[in-house]
Design a protein around this motif. Sequence first.
Motif, PDB file in Angstrom:
ATOM      1  N   THR A   1       0.782  -1.186  -0.146  1.00 53.07           N
ATOM      2  CA  THR A   1       0.050   0.066  -0.013  1.00 53.07           C
ATOM      3  C   THR A   1       0.687   1.234  -0.031  1.00 53.07           C
ATOM      4  OG1 THR A   1      -0.169   0.076   2.573  1.00 53.07           O
ATOM      5  CG2 THR A   1      -1.836  -1.306   1.218  1.00 53.07           C
ATOM      6  N   ALA A   2       2.172   0.984  -0.169  1.00 56.53           N
ATOM      7  CA  ALA A   2       3.227   2.287  -0.131  1.00 56.53           C
ATOM      8  C   ALA A   2       4.368   1.815  -0.810  1.00 56.53           C
ATOM      9  CB  ALA A   2       3.392   2.620   1.240  1.00 56.53           C
ATOM     10  N   LEU A   3       4.324   1.493  -1.985  1.00 52.70           N
ATOM     11  CA  LEU A   3       5.400   0.979  -2.747  1.00 52.70           C
ATOM     12  C   LEU A   3       6.543   2.153  -2.805  1.00 52.70           C
ATOM     13  CD1 LEU A   3       3.535  -0.190  -5.965  1.00 52.70           C
ATOM     14  CD2 LEU A   3       4.158  -1.490  -4.038  1.00 52.70           C
ATOM     15  N   PRO A   4       7.922   1.505  -2.085  1.00 49.98           N
ATOM     16  CA  PRO A   4       9.088   2.244  -2.156  1.00 49.98           C
ATOM     17  C   PRO A   4       9.745   2.019  -3.451  1.00 49.98           C
ATOM     18  CG  PRO A   4       9.318   0.190  -1.029  1.00 49.98           C
ATOM     19  CD  PRO A   4       8.073   0.152  -1.685  1.00 49.98           C
ATOM     20  N   VAL A   5       9.079   2.541  -4.510  1.00 48.20           N
ATOM     21  CA  VAL A   5       9.645   2.266  -5.945  1.00 48.20           C
ATOM     22  C   VAL A   5       9.417   3.704  -6.583  1.00 48.20           C
ATOM     23  CG1 VAL A   5       9.584   1.037  -8.208  1.00 48.20           C
ATOM     24  CG2 VAL A   5       8.919  -0.050  -5.842  1.00 48.20           C
ATOM     25  N   ALA A   6      10.400   4.091  -7.322  1.00 48.45           N
ATOM     26  CA  ALA A   6      10.528   5.186  -8.051  1.00 48.45           C
ATOM     27  C   ALA A   6       9.340   5.204  -9.088  1.00 48.45           C
ATOM     28  CB  ALA A   6      11.857   5.498  -8.863  1.00 48.45           C
TER      29      ALA A   6
ATOM     30  N   PRO B   1      -7.937  -4.053   2.040  1.00 50.51           N
ATOM     31  CA  PRO B   1      -9.172  -3.574   2.264  1.00 50.51           C
ATOM     32  C   PRO B   1      -9.730  -2.742   0.936  1.00 50.51           C
ATOM     33  CG  PRO B   1      -7.791  -2.994   4.189  1.00 50.51           C
ATOM     34  CD  PRO B   1      -7.020  -3.526   2.992  1.00 50.51           C
ATOM     35  N   VAL B   2     -10.828  -3.116   0.293  1.00 46.01           N
ATOM     36  CA  VAL B   2     -11.445  -2.571  -0.596  1.00 46.01           C
ATOM     37  C   VAL B   2     -11.328  -1.157  -0.792  1.00 46.01           C
ATOM     38  CG1 VAL B   2     -13.123  -4.544  -1.116  1.00 46.01           C
ATOM     39  CG2 VAL B   2     -13.961  -2.487   0.170  1.00 46.01           C
ATOM     40  N   GLU B   3     -11.520  -0.395   0.041  1.00 46.64           N
ATOM     41  CA  GLU B   3     -11.374   1.324  -0.103  1.00 46.64           C
ATOM     42  C   GLU B   3      -9.850   1.554  -0.484  1.00 46.64           C
ATOM     43  OE1 GLU B   3     -11.036   0.333   4.395  1.00 46.64           O
ATOM     44  OE2 GLU B   3     -12.142  -0.404   2.784  1.00 46.64           O
ATOM     45  N   ARG B   4      -9.084   0.725  -0.318  1.00 47.39           N
ATOM     46  CA  ARG B   4      -7.672   1.077  -0.382  1.00 47.39           C
ATOM     47  C   ARG B   4      -7.337   0.662  -2.128  1.00 47.39           C
ATOM     48  NH1 ARG B   4      -3.150   3.194   2.065  1.00 47.39           N
ATOM     49  NH2 ARG B   4      -3.508   3.039   4.543  1.00 47.39           N
ATOM     50  N   HIS B   5      -8.150  -0.105  -2.738  1.00 47.61           N
ATOM     51  CA  HIS B   5      -7.771  -0.712  -3.954  1.00 47.61           C
ATOM     52  C   HIS B   5      -7.381   0.340  -5.015  1.00 47.61           C
ATOM     53  CE1 HIS B   5      -9.088  -5.035  -3.967  1.00 47.61           C
ATOM     54  NE2 HIS B   5      -8.707  -4.825  -2.701  1.00 47.61           N
TER      55      HIS B   5
ATOM     56  N   ALA C   1      -3.527   2.926  -8.544  1.00 48.80           N
ATOM     57  CA  ALA C   1      -2.933   4.107  -9.042  1.00 48.80           C
ATOM     58  C   ALA C   1      -1.476   4.084  -8.506  1.00 48.80           C
ATOM     59  CB  ALA C   1      -3.337   5.397  -8.115  1.00 48.80           C
ATOM     60  N   ASP C   2      -1.025   3.347  -7.667  1.00 51.51           N
ATOM     61  CA  ASP C   2       0.465   3.275  -7.423  1.00 51.51           C
ATOM     62  C   ASP C   2       1.184   2.363  -8.483  1.00 51.51           C
ATOM     63  OD1 ASP C   2       2.471   4.497  -5.968  1.00 51.51           O
ATOM     64  OD2 ASP C   2       2.596   3.283  -4.477  1.00 51.51           O
ATOM     65  N   PHE C   3       0.473   1.336  -8.853  1.00 48.85           N
ATOM     66  CA  PHE C   3       0.911   0.358  -9.798  1.00 48.85           C
ATOM     67  C   PHE C   3       1.407   1.356 -11.080  1.00 48.85           C
ATOM     68  CE2 PHE C   3      -1.654  -3.495  -8.160  1.00 48.85           C
ATOM     69  CZ  PHE C   3      -0.645  -3.517  -6.983  1.00 48.85           C
ATOM     70  N   SER C   4       0.306   2.001 -11.473  1.00 48.80           N
ATOM     71  CA  SER C   4       0.485   3.098 -12.761  1.00 48.80           C
ATOM     72  C   SER C   4       1.691   4.002 -12.364  1.00 48.80           C
ATOM     73  CB  SER C   4      -0.827   3.693 -12.886  1.00 48.80           C
ATOM     74  OG  SER C   4      -0.843   4.508 -14.030  1.00 48.80           O
TER      75      SER C   4
ATOM     76  N   ARG D   1      -9.046   1.808 -15.242  1.00 48.77           N
ATOM     77  CA  ARG D   1      -9.194   3.022 -16.192  1.00 48.77           C
ATOM     78  C   ARG D   1      -8.989   4.307 -15.534  1.00 48.77           C
ATOM     79  NH1 ARG D   1     -14.080  -0.055 -17.427  1.00 48.77           N
ATOM     80  NH2 ARG D   1     -15.199   1.616 -16.049  1.00 48.77           N
ATOM     81  N   ASP D   2      -9.264   4.382 -14.540  1.00 45.66           N
ATOM     82  CA  ASP D   2      -9.053   5.701 -13.656  1.00 45.66           C
ATOM     83  C   ASP D   2      -7.262   5.775 -13.322  1.00 45.66           C
ATOM     84  OD1 ASP D   2     -11.748   6.323 -13.732  1.00 45.66           O
ATOM     85  OD2 ASP D   2     -11.801   5.697 -11.338  1.00 45.66           O
ATOM     86  N   ALA D   3      -6.813   4.824 -13.518  1.00 46.39           N
ATOM     87  CA  ALA D   3      -5.339   4.904 -12.993  1.00 46.39           C
ATOM     88  C   ALA D   3      -4.458   4.824 -14.504  1.00 46.39           C
ATOM     89  CB  ALA D   3      -4.923   3.584 -12.470  1.00 46.39           C
TER      90      ALA D   3
END
Length: 229
Positions: free
Chosen positions: A115-120, A137-141, A146-149, A196-198
Amino acid sequence: MTDDAPTDRDVPTDNDAPPDPDDDRSQRRTVRDGYDALADDYGKSRDPPEAPLVGSFLDSLPSGGRLLDVGCGQGTPVLDRLPAGVDAVGLDFSAEQLRRARSATDAALLRADMTALPVAEGAVDAVTALHSLVHVPVERHPAVIADFSRVTRPDGRLLLTASAEGWSGANDDWLDGGTRMEWSFPGVERTREHLRDAGFEVVGEKLVRDELAEEEGAWLFLTAEKRGD
């Protein structure tokens, strides 16, 4: 690096804070502790039915490309199948799962919270998130996707596990090991919307039967591509 995490890098998280039942960190802590406790049982239980799909995804990556495997577990079925010329980093917050991953792969391993990727930004050509987003948790998806993006380059690819129907639940005796495990899914329509949003476009969907998929008896795998800037 800490003594209990045989990884190439260990990133401090909030996982050692006192549990708060009203905070979504409580679910993530339950998942982490569950995978630590059931590392042996989980490894024995997995003959990944999604392996052919993963193999096709990995073969589509460019030579010299870089992959981030989010929730890499014991290194299967991604890090142990890397094609020649593809670099990878496996990320998980279970020290015991990572300990076993080291025997399955030469890839770099990182202990951290997804939930907090330490990646550039734009650091990788592809992300895999197999049986990992399911535990957030679903509210975090939306924020996690978005962080994957964020970490994926334009035209990069994503493979993740989803569910056709939305559900959340827990099993207090998962794998008959006396350990609690929790899952959360928003359903595939909302997952498609989050993608899509991401900035991702879904380009493939495949339903794979799996005895560990407790509610549906199968997992849905989505392949997506990040739209170029």
